[in-house]
Design a protein around this motif. Structure first.
Motif, PDB file in Angstrom:
ATOM      1  N   ILE A 138     -31.161  36.200 -59.995  1.00  0.00           N
ATOM      2  CA  ILE A 138     -32.083  36.000 -59.529  1.00  0.00           C
ATOM      3  C   ILE A 138     -33.469  35.800 -60.316  1.00  0.00           C
ATOM      4  CG2 ILE A 138     -33.847  36.453 -56.860  1.00  0.00           C
ATOM      5  CD1 ILE A 138     -30.298  35.644 -56.669  1.00  0.00           C
ATOM      6  N   PHE A 139     -34.084  35.107 -59.868  1.00  0.00           N
ATOM      7  CA  PHE A 139     -35.659  34.784 -60.643  1.00  0.00           C
ATOM      8  C   PHE A 139     -36.173  35.724 -59.465  1.00  0.00           C
ATOM      9  CE2 PHE A 139     -34.379  31.171 -63.460  1.00  0.00           C
ATOM     10  CZ  PHE A 139     -33.571  31.837 -64.384  1.00  0.00           C
ATOM     11  N   ALA A 140     -36.579  36.210 -59.443  1.00  0.00           N
ATOM     12  CA  ALA A 140     -37.150  37.099 -58.053  1.00  0.00           C
ATOM     13  C   ALA A 140     -38.225  36.994 -58.475  1.00  0.00           C
ATOM     14  CB  ALA A 140     -36.972  38.364 -58.325  1.00  0.00           C
ATOM     15  N   PHE A 141     -39.605  36.853 -59.148  1.00  0.00           N
ATOM     16  CA  PHE A 141     -41.346  36.194 -59.277  1.00  0.00           C
ATOM     17  C   PHE A 141     -40.384  35.078 -58.660  1.00  0.00           C
ATOM     18  CE2 PHE A 141     -44.127  33.773 -60.979  1.00  0.00           C
ATOM     19  CZ  PHE A 141     -45.406  34.790 -61.199  1.00  0.00           C
ATOM     20  N   ASN A 142     -40.137  34.214 -59.467  1.00  0.00           N
ATOM     21  CA  ASN A 142     -40.268  33.139 -58.984  1.00  0.00           C
ATOM     22  C   ASN A 142     -39.385  32.808 -57.638  1.00  0.00           C
ATOM     23  OD1 ASN A 142     -38.137  30.491 -58.769  1.00  0.00           O
ATOM     24  ND2 ASN A 142     -39.977  29.916 -60.172  1.00  0.00           N
ATOM     25  N   TYR A 143     -38.753  33.120 -56.799  1.00  0.00           N
ATOM     26  CA  TYR A 143     -38.120  33.326 -55.925  1.00  0.00           C
ATOM     27  C   TYR A 143     -39.314  34.248 -54.891  1.00  0.00           C
ATOM     28  CZ  TYR A 143     -35.384  33.850 -51.655  1.00  0.00           C
ATOM     29  OH  TYR A 143     -35.064  33.873 -50.128  1.00  0.00           O
ATOM     30  N   THR A 144     -39.992  34.934 -55.006  1.00  0.00           N
ATOM     31  CA  THR A 144     -41.022  35.526 -54.152  1.00  0.00           C
ATOM     32  C   THR A 144     -42.224  34.677 -53.919  1.00  0.00           C
ATOM     33  OG1 THR A 144     -40.329  37.576 -55.343  1.00  0.00           O
ATOM     34  CG2 THR A 144     -42.615  37.403 -54.392  1.00  0.00           C
ATOM     35  N   PHE A 145     -42.782  33.980 -55.340  1.00  0.00           N
ATOM     36  CA  PHE A 145     -43.724  33.573 -55.670  1.00  0.00           C
ATOM     37  C   PHE A 145     -43.642  31.928 -53.970  1.00  0.00           C
ATOM     38  CE2 PHE A 145     -46.538  29.710 -57.040  1.00  0.00           C
ATOM     39  CZ  PHE A 145     -47.201  30.879 -57.269  1.00  0.00           C
ATOM     40  N   GLY A 146     -42.342  31.473 -55.053  1.00  0.00           N
ATOM     41  CA  GLY A 146     -41.762  29.849 -53.754  1.00  0.00           C
ATOM     42  C   GLY A 146     -41.743  30.589 -51.918  1.00  0.00           C
ATOM     43  N   CYS A 147     -41.396  31.688 -52.246  1.00  0.00           N
ATOM     44  CA  CYS A 147     -41.275  32.342 -50.139  1.00  0.00           C
ATOM     45  C   CYS A 147     -42.710  32.335 -50.123  1.00  0.00           C
ATOM     46  CB  CYS A 147     -40.586  33.526 -50.526  1.00  0.00           C
ATOM     47  SG  CYS A 147     -38.944  33.633 -50.314  1.00  0.00           S
ATOM     48  N   LEU A 148     -43.735  33.082 -50.635  1.00  0.00           N
ATOM     49  CA  LEU A 148     -45.236  33.885 -50.597  1.00  0.00           C
ATOM     50  C   LEU A 148     -45.977  32.052 -50.387  1.00  0.00           C
ATOM     51  CD1 LEU A 148     -46.070  36.257 -52.875  1.00  0.00           C
ATOM     52  CD2 LEU A 148     -45.624  36.665 -50.531  1.00  0.00           C
ATOM     53  N   ILE A 149     -45.639  31.140 -50.153  1.00  0.00           N
ATOM     54  CA  ILE A 149     -46.046  29.776 -50.372  1.00  0.00           C
ATOM     55  C   ILE A 149     -45.422  29.459 -49.679  1.00  0.00           C
ATOM     56  CG2 ILE A 149     -46.502  27.146 -51.349  1.00  0.00           C
ATOM     57  CD1 ILE A 149     -46.118  27.636 -54.286  1.00  0.00           C
ATOM     58  N   LEU A 150     -44.588  29.164 -49.061  1.00  0.00           N
ATOM     59  CA  LEU A 150     -43.241  29.198 -47.890  1.00  0.00           C
ATOM     60  C   LEU A 150     -44.379  29.915 -46.556  1.00  0.00           C
ATOM     61  CD1 LEU A 150     -41.276  26.268 -46.601  1.00  0.00           C
ATOM     62  CD2 LEU A 150     -39.429  28.741 -47.146  1.00  0.00           C
ATOM     63  N   MET A 151     -44.837  30.906 -46.880  1.00  0.00           N
ATOM     64  CA  MET A 151     -45.017  31.573 -45.727  1.00  0.00           C
ATOM     65  C   MET A 151     -46.298  31.616 -45.163  1.00  0.00           C
ATOM     66  SD  MET A 151     -45.663  36.204 -45.431  1.00  0.00           S
ATOM     67  CE  MET A 151     -44.131  36.582 -46.618  1.00  0.00           C
ATOM     68  N   LEU A 152     -47.179  30.990 -46.069  1.00  0.00           N
ATOM     69  CA  LEU A 152     -48.259  30.644 -45.971  1.00  0.00           C
ATOM     70  C   LEU A 152     -48.410  29.521 -44.774  1.00  0.00           C
ATOM     71  CD1 LEU A 152     -51.433  29.644 -46.172  1.00  0.00           C
ATOM     72  CD2 LEU A 152     -51.187  28.443 -48.321  1.00  0.00           C
ATOM     73  N   LEU A 153     -47.239  28.130 -44.831  1.00  0.00           N
ATOM     74  CA  LEU A 153     -47.220  27.355 -44.130  1.00  0.00           C
ATOM     75  C   LEU A 153     -47.197  27.539 -43.259  1.00  0.00           C
ATOM     76  CD1 LEU A 153     -45.587  24.788 -46.863  1.00  0.00           C
ATOM     77  CD2 LEU A 153     -47.575  24.675 -45.942  1.00  0.00           C
ATOM     78  N   ILE A 154     -45.841  28.882 -42.479  1.00  0.00           N
ATOM     79  CA  ILE A 154     -44.727  29.073 -41.949  1.00  0.00           C
ATOM     80  C   ILE A 154     -46.012  29.515 -41.345  1.00  0.00           C
ATOM     81  CG2 ILE A 154     -43.733  31.065 -41.204  1.00  0.00           C
ATOM     82  CD1 ILE A 154     -42.105  30.946 -43.570  1.00  0.00           C
ATOM     83  N   VAL A 155     -46.912  29.842 -41.171  1.00  0.00           N
ATOM     84  CA  VAL A 155     -48.809  30.393 -40.955  1.00  0.00           C
ATOM     85  C   VAL A 155     -49.280  29.843 -39.817  1.00  0.00           C
ATOM     86  CG1 VAL A 155     -50.257  32.049 -40.835  1.00  0.00           C
ATOM     87  CG2 VAL A 155     -48.373  33.130 -41.281  1.00  0.00           C
TER      88      VAL A 155
END
Length: 214
Positions: free
Chosen positions: A117-134
């Motif tokens: 798993i590309f942990a950094f890449n996945y984490t960064f992608g999820c943080l962006i998604l989290m912003l949009l979810i909020v």
């Protein structure tokens, strides 16, 4: 995987297929709306997951298939659905998509030892998604139609994405270190599988109950 995990893993694939079938069944009602692309997305993801389970990986590994193709396709689609369409901010979609794609650079330079798993890449992608979810939750809460949230297709999608992508963020962010603590890893992995099933059920419900017209 233990027997329970194997069962839920197989079930998640079939729930992905169910979501694709439900979406196709409702295609005529959304074919003149941007929601038709959500139909295409669900079919696409089911086919990708089916290939991931039964396909032949001769020229590239399964890890590369998911890290370089399947996961980026999922993130970029959701950025488009949230930012460009639901929130009406196409420039935000372009900016966030470029930031996500640029995250592959430090991932290759500094985190190349991550093979599964590309942990950094996945984490960064999820943080962006989290912003949009909020932002989406804020839009729904402040909407004049808040009492009719059950008819809002994005309500079910947002809930499903929150449970699955954001709920499993710690699991994938610390995937490799957690492998040393198998009991904790199995708890997170169980949640990942169960939340995936719930997410695709909610995607199906979004077409059945969601009556959003645009």
């Amino acid at each position: 995987m233990n027997d329970f995990q194997e069962f839920v893993s197989k079930s998640m694939l079939w729930f992905e297929g169910l979501a694709a079938v439900v979406a196709l069944f409702h295609y005529n009602t959304v074919k003149k709306q941007y929601w038709k692309f959500f139909v295409f997305y669900l079919v696409f993801i089911f086919l990708c997951e089916a290939f991931g389970r039964w396909g032949n990986f001769i020229y590239f590994s399964k890890a590369k298939y998911y890290n370089y193709f399947v996961m980026p396709a999922q993130f970029i689609f959701f950025y488009w659905l949230y930012a460009a369409k639901s929130l009406g901010k196409p420039k935000l979609f372009l900016i966030l998509s470029l930031l996500y794609l640029f995250s592959f650079i430090p991932n290759e330079l500094f985190f190349s030892e991550s093979k599964i798993i590309f942990a950094f890449n996945y984490t960064f992608g999820c943080l962006i998604l989290m912003l949009l979810i909020v932002m989406e939750y804020y839009k729904q809460i402040t909407s004049q139609n808040i009492l009719n949230f059950g008819r809002n297709r994005m309500f079910y999608i947002n809930l499903g994405v929150t449970l699955s992508y954001i709920g499993t963020l710690p699991f994938f962010a610390f995937y490799s270190p957690l492998r040393k603590y198998l009991e904790i890893w199995n708890v997170y992995f169980d949640y990942f599988l169960i939340s995936g099933v719930i997410m695709y059920i909610l995607f199906s419900i979004s077409f059945i109950w969601g009556k959003q017209s645009s």
